[in-house]
Motif scaffolding. Structure first.
Motif, PDB file in Angstrom:
ATOM      1  N   ARG A  64       0.822  -1.222   0.000  1.00  0.00           N
ATOM      2  CA  ARG A  64       0.000   0.000   0.000  1.00  0.00           C
ATOM      3  C   ARG A  64       0.851   1.265   0.000  1.00  0.00           C
ATOM      4  NH1 ARG A  64      -3.922  -2.613   4.589  1.00  0.00           N
ATOM      5  NH2 ARG A  64      -5.123  -3.946   3.195  1.00  0.00           N
ATOM      6  N   THR A  84       1.260   1.761  -3.738  1.00  0.00           N
ATOM      7  CA  THR A  84      -0.012   2.095  -4.397  1.00  0.00           C
ATOM      8  C   THR A  84      -0.655   3.347  -3.807  1.00  0.00           C
ATOM      9  OG1 THR A  84      -1.265   0.685  -2.874  1.00  0.00           O
ATOM     10  CG2 THR A  84      -0.444  -0.339  -4.887  1.00  0.00           C
ATOM     11  N   ARG A  91      -2.657   3.310  -1.401  1.00  0.00           N
ATOM     12  CA  ARG A  91      -4.016   2.927  -0.985  1.00  0.00           C
ATOM     13  C   ARG A  91      -4.117   2.881   0.534  1.00  0.00           C
ATOM     14  NH1 ARG A  91      -6.463  -2.335  -0.399  1.00  0.00           N
ATOM     15  NH2 ARG A  91      -8.724  -2.187  -0.542  1.00  0.00           N
ATOM     16  N   LYS A  92      -5.123   3.566   1.066  1.00  0.00           N
ATOM     17  CA  LYS A  92      -5.415   3.565   2.506  1.00  0.00           C
ATOM     18  C   LYS A  92      -6.912   3.298   2.685  1.00  0.00           C
ATOM     19  CE  LYS A  92      -1.660   6.669   3.889  1.00  0.00           C
ATOM     20  NZ  LYS A  92      -1.307   7.929   4.589  1.00  0.00           N
ATOM     21  N   PRO A  93      -7.299   2.040   2.693  1.00  0.00           N
ATOM     22  CA  PRO A  93      -8.726   1.683   2.663  1.00  0.00           C
ATOM     23  C   PRO A  93      -9.475   1.880   3.973  1.00  0.00           C
ATOM     24  CG  PRO A  93      -7.387  -0.291   2.842  1.00  0.00           C
ATOM     25  CD  PRO A  93      -6.438   0.845   2.719  1.00  0.00           C
ATOM     26  N   THR A 123     -10.636   4.194   7.033  1.00  0.00           N
ATOM     27  CA  THR A 123     -10.805   5.614   7.342  1.00  0.00           C
ATOM     28  C   THR A 123     -11.463   5.824   8.699  1.00  0.00           C
ATOM     29  OG1 THR A 123     -11.060   6.066   4.983  1.00  0.00           O
ATOM     30  CG2 THR A 123     -11.768   7.799   6.496  1.00  0.00           C
ATOM     31  N   SER A 131      -6.987   8.457   7.116  1.00  0.00           N
ATOM     32  CA  SER A 131      -6.984   7.118   6.528  1.00  0.00           C
ATOM     33  C   SER A 131      -5.737   6.336   6.912  1.00  0.00           C
ATOM     34  CB  SER A 131      -7.072   7.213   4.997  1.00  0.00           C
ATOM     35  OG  SER A 131      -8.291   7.825   4.615  1.00  0.00           O
ATOM     36  N   THR A 190      -3.491   2.355   6.354  1.00  0.00           N
ATOM     37  CA  THR A 190      -3.251   1.186   5.517  1.00  0.00           C
ATOM     38  C   THR A 190      -3.563  -0.111   6.256  1.00  0.00           C
ATOM     39  OG1 THR A 190      -0.918   1.154   6.201  1.00  0.00           O
ATOM     40  CG2 THR A 190      -1.455   2.319   4.158  1.00  0.00           C
TER      41      THR A 190
END
Length: 329
Positions: free
Chosen positions: A132, A135, A137-139, A141, A148, A150
Motif C-alpha cells: 500500500r 499504491t 491505498r489507505k482503505p 478511514t 486514513s 493502511t
C-alpha cells in the motif's frame, strides 16, 4: 295329602335356590382370574417402567461420561497447543504455526518479497500492508476525523485518541499508552534494553522499527516516494514533511508559547512546558526530553566518537560539532 304337597313345595324351593346359587357362583369364579390378569398387567407395566428408567439412567451416565471424556480431551489439546515454546527465547504460542512464523525473527528468514523495491518480510500480511506504500491505498478511514490508514491495527490504535482510552500504564513513571506494544517499547527506556542489533555494524536498538529504518542506511532503500516530484525518503515522516512544500500546509501552533511546530515535533516540544523528561541515563541518572539527547549523552560514559573528519582524523561525539568542524576545511 298335606304332607306330599309340602314336600313338593320344599323340593321346588330347594331347586330354585340351587339354580340361583349356580348363577351366583359363575361370576364369583371369574373374579380371581380378572384380578390375576390385572396384577400381571400392572407387574409387566412396572417392569417396563423400571427398565426404561434404567435405560435413561445408563444413557445419562454414558452421556455424562462421554462429555467428561470430551472435555478432558479438549483440555489436553488446549494444554498441548500452549506448549509450543521457542527454544531460543522461551516465548510461548497457542499454535505451532505461530511459533514457526516467530522463529523467522531468530533465523532472519523473510520468504515474502516485494517485487517493486525488493524488500522482504516474514509474513504475507506484512507484504500486503507494505504494498500500500507503493499504491498509496489507505482503505481504512476514521469516521471521526477522516484520517486514513493502511492497516486495521493502526486505525484501532488511532481511535483511542478520540475515545481517550489509555489502558496501558507504566508503573515507573505513570505514563499511559493506547497500545501494549508502545508500553513495552517505552519500558526499555527505563531498563536500557536494546534487543535489536544490526548484523552489519553491530549497532543496537530498543525498537524493531528503528532497526528497520537503520538498515536502509546500508541497503540504500528509500521506500517512501513523493508522487508529485519523485523524490524518495527512508522514513514516512520525512515524506510527510516534504509534502508540505507541495501542499503549503501550515504547522501546528503551540498554545503555550505560540511557536509553530510540525506535527512530528509537537509532542517533544510540549515537554519544554510540562517538564517531562522520560529518557533517563542509567549511569548517572540524568534525564532528557529527547531520546537523541540521551544517546549523545551516553557517549560521555562510553567514550564513543562516531563522527570522524576524513581530512584531519579528529573525532566528535555529536554530529552538530562535526558539521561545525567541517567548515574549517
Amino acid at each position: 295329602m298335606v304332607f306330599i304337597k309340602e314336600e313338593a313345595e320344599d323340593l321346588k324351593i330347594e331347586e330354585t335356590f340351587s339354580l340361583k346359587h349356580e348363577e351366583t357362583e359363575e361370576p364369583i369364579g371369574l373374579m380371581p382370574l380378572k384380578e390375576e390378569s390385572q396384577e400381571l398387567n400392572e407387574k409387566e407395566g412396572k417392569d417396563l417402567f423400571e427398565k426404561h428408567q434404567d435405560f435413561i439412567t445408563e444413557e445419562k451416565s454414558f452421556s455424562c461420561s462421554q462429555t467428561k471424556k470430551t472435555s478432558t480431551r479438549k483440555r489436553a489439546q488446549k494444554t498441548e497447543t500452549r506448549t509450543s515454546t521457542c527454544p531460543q527465547c522461551g516465548k510461548s504460542f497457542n499454535h505451532h504455526q505461530n511459533l514457526k512464523v516467530h522463529m523467522r525473527v531468530h533465523t532472519g528468514e523473510k520468504p515474502y518479497t516485494c517485487q517493486q523495491c525488493g524488500k522482504s518480510f516474514t509474513q504475507s500480511n506484512s507484504l500486503k500492508a507494505h504494498m500500500r506504500i507503493h499504491t498509496g491505498r489507505k482503505p481504512l478511514t476514521c469516521h471521526e476525523c477522516g484520517k486514513s490508514f493502511t492497516e486495521k491495527g493502526s486505525l484501532k490504535a488511532h481511535m483511542r485518541i478520540h475515545t481517550g482510552e489509555s489502558s496501558f500504564t507504566c508503573h515507573q513513571c505513570g505514563k499511559s499508552f493506547t497500545q501494549k506494544g508502545s508500553l513495552k517499547d517505552h519500558m526499555r527506556i527505563h531498563t536500557g534494553e536494546k534487543p535489536y542489533t544490526c548484523q552489519q555494524c553491530g549497532k543496537s536498538f530498543n525498537k524493531m522499527r528503528n532497526l528497520t529504518v537503520h538498515m536502509r542506511i546500508h541497503t540504500g532503500e528509500k521506500p517512501f516516494t513523493c508522487q508529485q516530484c519523485g523524490k524518495s525518503f527512508t522514513q514516512e515522516g520525512h515524506l510527510k514533511g516534504h509534502m508540505r512544500i507541495h501542499t503549503g500546509a501550515k504547522d501546528f501552533t503551540c498554545q503555550h508559547c505560540g511557536k509553530s511546530i510540525t506535527i512530528g515535533n509537537l509532542t517533544v516540544h510540549m515537554r519544554i512546558h510540562t517538564g517531562e523528561k522520560p529518557y533517563n541515563c542509567q549511569e548517572c541518572g540524568k534525564s532528557f526530553t529527547q531520546k537523541e539527547s540521551l544517546k549523545v549523552h551516553m557517549r560521555i560514559h562510553t567514550g564513543e566518537k562516531p563522527f570522524t573528519c576524513e581530512q584531519c582524523g579528529k573525532s566528535f561525539r555529536c554530529k552538530a560539532n562535526f558539521n561545525f568542524h567541517m567548515r574549517i576545511h
